[in-house]
Design a protein around this motif. Structure first.
Motif, PDB file in Angstrom:
ATOM      1  N   LYS A 189     -69.196  61.085 -27.292  1.00  0.00           N
ATOM      2  CA  LYS A 189     -67.808  60.998 -26.838  1.00  0.00           C
ATOM      3  C   LYS A 189     -67.501  59.585 -26.332  1.00  0.00           C
ATOM      4  O   LYS A 189     -66.502  58.975 -26.697  1.00  0.00           O
ATOM      5  N   ILE A 190     -68.381  59.070 -25.496  1.00  0.00           N
ATOM      6  CA  ILE A 190     -68.284  57.686 -25.022  1.00  0.00           C
ATOM      7  C   ILE A 190     -69.664  57.057 -25.213  1.00  0.00           C
ATOM      8  O   ILE A 190     -70.581  57.333 -24.440  1.00  0.00           O
ATOM      9  N   PRO A 191     -69.868  56.247 -26.239  1.00  0.00           N
ATOM     10  CA  PRO A 191     -71.198  55.656 -26.472  1.00  0.00           C
ATOM     11  C   PRO A 191     -71.589  54.704 -25.356  1.00  0.00           C
ATOM     12  O   PRO A 191     -70.731  54.053 -24.739  1.00  0.00           O
ATOM     13  N   ASN A 192     -72.887  54.634 -25.086  1.00  0.00           N
ATOM     14  CA  ASN A 192     -73.397  53.739 -24.045  1.00  0.00           C
ATOM     15  C   ASN A 192     -73.226  52.272 -24.419  1.00  0.00           C
ATOM     16  O   ASN A 192     -73.022  51.412 -23.555  1.00  0.00           O
ATOM     17  N   SER A 193     -73.322  52.003 -25.707  1.00  0.00           N
ATOM     18  CA  SER A 193     -73.143  50.638 -26.196  1.00  0.00           C
ATOM     19  C   SER A 193     -72.711  50.699 -27.655  1.00  0.00           C
ATOM     20  O   SER A 193     -72.827  51.743 -28.308  1.00  0.00           O
ATOM     21  N   TYR A 194     -72.234  49.582 -28.167  1.00  0.00           N
ATOM     22  CA  TYR A 194     -71.824  49.531 -29.570  1.00  0.00           C
ATOM     23  C   TYR A 194     -71.823  48.087 -30.044  1.00  0.00           C
ATOM     24  O   TYR A 194     -71.801  47.153 -29.253  1.00  0.00           O
TER      25      TYR A 194
END
Length: 255
Positions: free
Chosen positions: A197-202
């Motif tokens: 839902k909300i990635p830790n990093s990208y």
């Protein structure tokens, strides 16, 4: 080749550095099957195939679009479940093809399909046959539903295929259905994937327009999820179809 071992090799070799790259293999199956159908329906017109991608050929190929739908299905605790549908107007999957669909390295034994391909002009010949290309989908999901109508026999069936590493051990469930002229030859793949839902990093490539727009337009207070992984998939699909002439209809959340 043991299918589960082949998938492990794919993962270990890092051929697909990012999950979205797997869509190349999935889409290539639809492209290959579409080229075979175009040949079968138009092979008497020799001039159509004398020169690669001539004007007449490009007009005909517009009648064989590939439709891709990506829809948000469920919102879980920290994940989003997406339903992905890929529909082509190609040859469909025959009962004979099923013998080779889930067995890595066996596609070259599919003599019926190889005979069709050998008759085609070199520039139109598919780059591959259903095999490890299809099975790469199981790095994204545990099961795939395939609704398919065979071009030659007009037999319509629904296949439920399972990953070789699942509890079902690569099984295929076959359900034959009554067909009609309203159902056209081809295949429709339906499967689910999950994203954070909300990635830790990208990370992203600024040239990728869908990904760039998602980052630019995201408002933490307004949106319940940051769908950058889906944007990367959309960019990969867009990039893929810049190299092929088959039209694509792309829909996100039914838009």
């Amino acid at each position: 080749v043991d299918t589960e071992k082949a998938l492990e090799l794919l993962r270990g070799a890092g051929i697909y550095e990012r999950p979205e790259q797997l869509f190349r293999e999935i889409l290539q199956n639809s492209i290959d099957s579409t080229f075979i159908r175009i040949w079968e329906e138009n092979k008497e017109n020799k001039s159509l195939f004398e020169v690669p991608n001539n004007v007449e050929f490009l007009k005909i190929i517009k009648n064989y679009p590939i439709e891709i739908s990506i829809n948000k299905k469920n919102i879980l605790d920290d994940e989003i479940e997406w339903e992905i549908i890929i529909k082509d107007n190609a040859m469909g999957i025959s009962m004979n093809d099923l013998k080779y669909l889930m067995n890595s390295g066996s596609s070259q034994k599919n003599t019926q399909k190889i005979k069709l391909i050998n008759a085609m002009p070199n520039w139109l010949k598919p780059s591959g046959i259903f095999g490890i290309g299809f099975q790469s989908i199981f790095q994204l999901t545990e099961s795939v539903i395939i609704e398919t109508k065979d071009y030659f026999t007009e037999e319509f069936k629904i296949l439920t295929t399972f990953s070789p590493s699942s509890n079902e051990n690569g099984a295929i469930l076959i359900e034959k259905r009554q067909s009609s002229h309203q159902i056209k030859p081809g295949s429709k793949l339906i499967f689910n994937i999950k994203t954070k839902k909300i990635p830790n990093s990208y990370s992203y490539n600024y040239d990728n327009s869908f990904t760039r727009d998602t980052i630019s337009n995201f408002d933490f207070f307004k949106f319940d999820s940051f769908d950058i992984e889906i944007s990367k998939i959309l960019d990969e699909i867009k990039k893929f179809f810049t190299y092929v002439n088959i039209p694509v209809i792309l829909k996100l959340n039914n838009d």
